[in-house]
Every structure is written in structure tokens, then in C-alpha cells.
Scaffold this active site. Structure first.
Site, PDB file in Angstrom:
ATOM      1  N   ASN A 196      -9.578  -4.155 -15.494  1.00  0.00           N
ATOM      2  CA  ASN A 196      -9.721  -2.705 -15.569  1.00  0.00           C
ATOM      3  C   ASN A 196      -8.395  -2.028 -15.255  1.00  0.00           C
ATOM      4  O   ASN A 196      -8.016  -1.042 -15.873  1.00  0.00           O
ATOM      5  CB  ASN A 196     -10.812  -2.231 -14.615  1.00  0.00           C
ATOM      6  CG  ASN A 196     -12.195  -2.478 -15.164  1.00  0.00           C
ATOM      7  OD1 ASN A 196     -12.597  -1.880 -16.146  1.00  0.00           O
ATOM      8  ND2 ASN A 196     -12.923  -3.378 -14.540  1.00  0.00           N
ATOM      9  N   ASP A 246      -1.221  -5.665  -1.769  1.00  0.00           N
ATOM     10  CA  ASP A 246      -0.904  -6.006  -3.148  1.00  0.00           C
ATOM     11  C   ASP A 246       0.535  -5.677  -3.522  1.00  0.00           C
ATOM     12  O   ASP A 246       1.053  -6.198  -4.511  1.00  0.00           O
ATOM     13  CB  ASP A 246      -1.847  -5.243  -4.078  1.00  0.00           C
ATOM     14  CG  ASP A 246      -2.602  -6.156  -5.017  1.00  0.00           C
ATOM     15  OD1 ASP A 246      -2.400  -7.380  -4.947  1.00  0.00           O
ATOM     16  OD2 ASP A 246      -3.395  -5.647  -5.823  1.00  0.00           O
ATOM     17  N   ARG A 290      -8.136  -7.372   0.248  1.00  0.00           N
ATOM     18  CA  ARG A 290      -7.027  -7.025  -0.624  1.00  0.00           C
ATOM     19  C   ARG A 290      -6.864  -5.505  -0.529  1.00  0.00           C
ATOM     20  O   ARG A 290      -7.789  -4.753  -0.794  1.00  0.00           O
ATOM     21  CB  ARG A 290      -7.326  -7.429  -2.060  1.00  0.00           C
ATOM     22  CG  ARG A 290      -6.313  -6.880  -3.070  1.00  0.00           C
ATOM     23  CD  ARG A 290      -7.013  -6.465  -4.335  1.00  0.00           C
ATOM     24  NE  ARG A 290      -6.091  -5.879  -5.306  1.00  0.00           N
ATOM     25  CZ  ARG A 290      -6.487  -5.070  -6.277  1.00  0.00           C
ATOM     26  NH1 ARG A 290      -7.751  -4.739  -6.400  1.00  0.00           N
ATOM     27  NH2 ARG A 290      -5.614  -4.575  -7.121  1.00  0.00           N
TER      28      ARG A 290
END
Length: 311
Positions: free
Chosen positions: A208, A146, A89
Site C-alpha cells: 500500500n 523504519d 515497527r
């Protein structure tokens, strides 16, 4: 038995999964390095075939430090030579990269060129790719971006209200957490059907790093993050949206430099900045009854999440 290793590198975590190469791609091993950079970093993993889970404290000052521990774990579970591909990713593809592609020297050079777009993610991702390439020189590594999920944002959603000349330098709203949102859309269709997935949908990625996305007809039409993953909703250590006038104000009043401001909004703000105790929501929820700072951090996060959903 051939296998595929997937790596999901977050701002303070590194998730991994090992899949058997077959029609259904069954999982062999899944795990996560959590709280990277903190004294209580932890490795949690599950041997799917044996149905056994384990966890232990580890020394993980950064993402690269996790690689030897991961390789050691793989060597205990499988023949490392059986790893046929590694998928990553990658948080930011910039204006150039949208589709998955094999990592090679030109790709690494382009990612380094745009690393200032996502300074808290791309450098560690690049470092992981280089370390894994040295460990597995014959194994192809594939980058999945992403930002791709949001690549079809309406132009009005991509535009930033600054001088137009910066658009030519790649300055625009990109949006992030796209791989997570793609998965959520697949799961929504599987659970609720194609009609629900093709309607008006609000998706939330809350970790997060945190963001929300509005989806219509299966495509992203808006998202809370912007040019970098620092924008939008308040996060663990990232501020989210701020009045840009703060840059000049803190420069004048605190003699704060550009580097100091960048560090503040990425590493010292968000839940950590407001609570003054922790960046982890689990810690804050445990303390909110006795610590007004923790309570206010939790309340601010919930308030902003509701506000973004309402928008």
C-alpha cells in the site's frame, strides 16, 4: 513458555507475529489485518505449530479496533501472561531516534511531537502503543524505527532544495521501509552470498506504501521516499512525487485548503485517484481488461517503478 509479540502497523494493515523465546525464536502465530478502514477488512492468521490457517471478515475501521480481536486470538492460542515483550515497527524516528529503544512517556511525547512528519502512520502507532500498554502494563514495548536504515544517507541525498533554515527543524530526506530493507539485505546475503549483498543493489518495497532504495556496500545511498512517506513512487492512495505548484494552483482554482490538499494526496490519490475504483492492485489487475481507468492506474505504477529503478 515465554513469547514475544511483534507489531507491524502499515497505512492500511496490521501484521503481527508471536515468537517463542528460545535460541532460534520459532514462530508460534503469524497473521495480518488487511484493508483496515474498508468495508471488507479481513483477519488472516496461521497457527504455525498446528499448521492451520484461518481467515474471516472483521469490523476494523481503524488500527485500534484490531487490538481486542488480536488479544482474543492470543488468549485462544497461549496464556496472555506469557507475552514478555512487544516490538513495534515505527515508521518515523525523526532526527532524534535511530536505534531501537523502550517505549516510555518521553518517547511517546517525542513521537507525538513529530507525528506531523508521518500523519498517516505515527498517530495510529502511538494509539496502538497506548492501548497495548493499558492491556499489558508490565510488558515492555520496544520501538524499532523504519528510518534507521537510511540514517547514513550521503548528505547530498538528505538535503532538500528549500531554504536552509528548515533543516534545523528536521526537514530533510529520511527514507522509509528501513526494517523491510534490512530484512531484504539479510536474505540477499543468505541466498546470494556476501559479495552480492555488498555490491550495488536496488531494493523494492511494494505494498500500500511503496518505495525503492539504492544500496552500495550494504548501506543505503538513495531512496525514493523523502521527508514523509507520501513522496516518491505512486502508491495505493498516496500520490508520490507531485509538482509543488499544484498546492497554489488548487488553492486558487478550487479554494482547496491545506487540510484538504493533505487528505487528497494521502487518501484520495495514487491508484485510487487514477482508477476511481480501488486502491488495491489486486482489484485493478482483475479489472484492467475491461476498465481503462484500472488499466491506466496499473500502467502508471509500472512506469514509475521502472523510472525510479533506472534513475
Amino acid at each position: 513458555m515465554r513469547s514475544v509479540l511483534t507489531i507491524n502497523s502499515g497505512s492500511s494493515s496490521l501484521r503481527f507475529a508471536l515468537f517463542n523465546v528460545s535460541e532460534s525464536l520459532p514462530q508460534i502465530l503469524i497473521g495480518k489485518f488487511d484493508r483496515i478502514g474498508l468495508p471488507d477488512a479481513k483477519l488472516t492468521f496461521t497457527d504455525v505449530l498446528a499448521n492451520q490457517s484461518h481467515d474471516r471478515m472483521v469490523d476494523a475501521p481503524d488500527h485500534v479496533a484490531c487490538v481486542p480481536l488480536l488479544v482474543e486470538l492470543l488468549e485462544k492460542k497461549i496464556r496472555v501472561e506469557s507475552v514478555g515483550a512487544i516490538g513495534h515497527r515505527v515508521v518515523h524516528g525523526g532526527p532524534r531516534y535511530r536505534d531501537p529503544l523502550r517505549v516510555d512517556k518521553p518517547v511517546l511525547e517525542e513521537l507525538r511531537r513529530i507525528s506531523s512528519f508521518a500523519p498517516n502512520h505515527l498517530p495510529s502507532t502511538i494509539a496502538l502503543m497506548e492501548v497495548l500498554a493499558a492491556k499489558f502494563p508490565q510488558v515492555p514495548q520496544i520501538a524499532c524505527f523504519d528510518t534507521a536504515f537510511h540514517s547514513a544517507l550521503p548528505r547530498v541525498a538528505k538535503l532538500l532544495p528549500i531554504p536552509r533554515r528548515y533543516e534545523a527543524k528536521g526537514v530533510q530526506r529520511y527514507g522509509f521501509h528501513g526494517l523491510s530493507y534490512s530484512f531484504l539485505m539479510q536474505e540477499l546475503e543468505a541466498v546470494a552470498g556476501a559479495k552480492a549483498a555488498g555490491g550495488r543493489v536496488i531494493l523494492a518495497h511494494l505494498g500500500n506504501g511503496a518505495s525503492l532504495a539504492a544500496v552500495r556496500d550494504g548501506k543505503s545511498v538513495d531512496t525514493s521516499m523523502g521527508f514523509t512517506p507520501a513522496a516518491g513512487l505512486v502508491m495505493s492512495t498516496r500520490s508520490g512525487d507531485l509538482d509543488p505548484g499544484l498546492v497554489a494552483f488548487l488553492g486558487r482554482s478550487e479554494q482547496m485548503t491545506e487540510t484538504q490538499f493533505d487528505r487528497m494526496i494521502h487518501h484520495e490519490s495514487g491508484l485510487l485517484g487514477v482508477s476511481e475504483t480501488s486502491s488495491d492492485m489486486r482489484d485493478l489487475l482483475a479489472r484492467e481488461a475491461a476498465d481503462v481507468r484500472a488499466a491506466e492506474a496499473v500502467a502508471l505504477f509500472c512506469y514509475q517503478a521502472k523510472k525510479w529503478i533506472g534513475a
